[in-house]
Enzyme design. Sequence first.
Site, short mmCIF file in Angstrom:
data_model
loop_
_atom_site.label_atom_id
_atom_site.label_comp_id
_atom_site.label_asym_id
_atom_site.label_seq_id
_atom_site.Cartn_x
_atom_site.Cartn_y
_atom_site.Cartn_z
N HIS A 117 -4.73 -16.22 81.66
CA HIS A 117 -4.91 -17.57 82.20
C HIS A 117 -5.93 -17.53 83.33
CE1 HIS A 117 -1.12 -17.94 80.08
NE2 HIS A 117 -1.30 -19.24 80.08
N ASP B 77 -6.54 -19.35 79.11
CA ASP B 77 -6.03 -20.72 79.03
C ASP B 77 -6.04 -21.39 80.40
OD1 ASP B 77 -5.44 -19.92 76.45
OD2 ASP B 77 -3.29 -20.28 76.60
ZN LIG Z 1 -1.73 -23.58 79.03
#
Ligand SMILES: [Zn+2]
Length: 193
Positions: free
Chosen positions: A163, A21
Amino acid sequence: MYPGCTWEMPGDDNAVYLTFDDGPDPVVTPYVLDILAEYRVKATFFCIGKNVVLYPEIYHRILAEGHSVGNHTQNHLSGWKVKDDAYLNDVQEAARYIRSDLFRPPYGRATRYQMKCLRESGFNMKMIMWTVLSGDFDTGIKPEKCYQNVAVNLRPGAIITFHDSRKAEPRLRYALPEVLKKMALEGLEGRAL
Ligand SMILES: [Zn+2]
């Protein structure tokens, strides 16, 4: 809690689903792409629209290397903090840059109404949540803990969240290679959503 959201894929084959992400990021995303290529693993990148605007060449590299992309809003909004029309407009703006029917709400926070709108006509998006959070975004945990969070939940069908961001980088650079090694040892294929 959230009807119509996907938290895990069918575990009837040996596939796991790594997701990243908040990119693209000019440093972290190329690192992730390089190591995924080394292990022949495909993954899914839930991109922030404004980062795609900033780094289009990295976005195109993600697609060129056979990975999937998903919409993670234009400005990383929490659906709990903004009005519905502002939220939906932000997703729509991101959709101008990110061609995908996959959506993941930032912070996992969107209202039932917002998600219903995104699933239905006009958007027709699939809400993709996660089975496992690595915790790489948490500056308070050790990289080893981040790896353990994933390792104990690594099983066919699991959707695993990392992430590709600067904030997560110190933990990601330790945990991701360890997870990829464990997947290889256990014969788990990394597949894009
Ligand atoms: Zn996010």
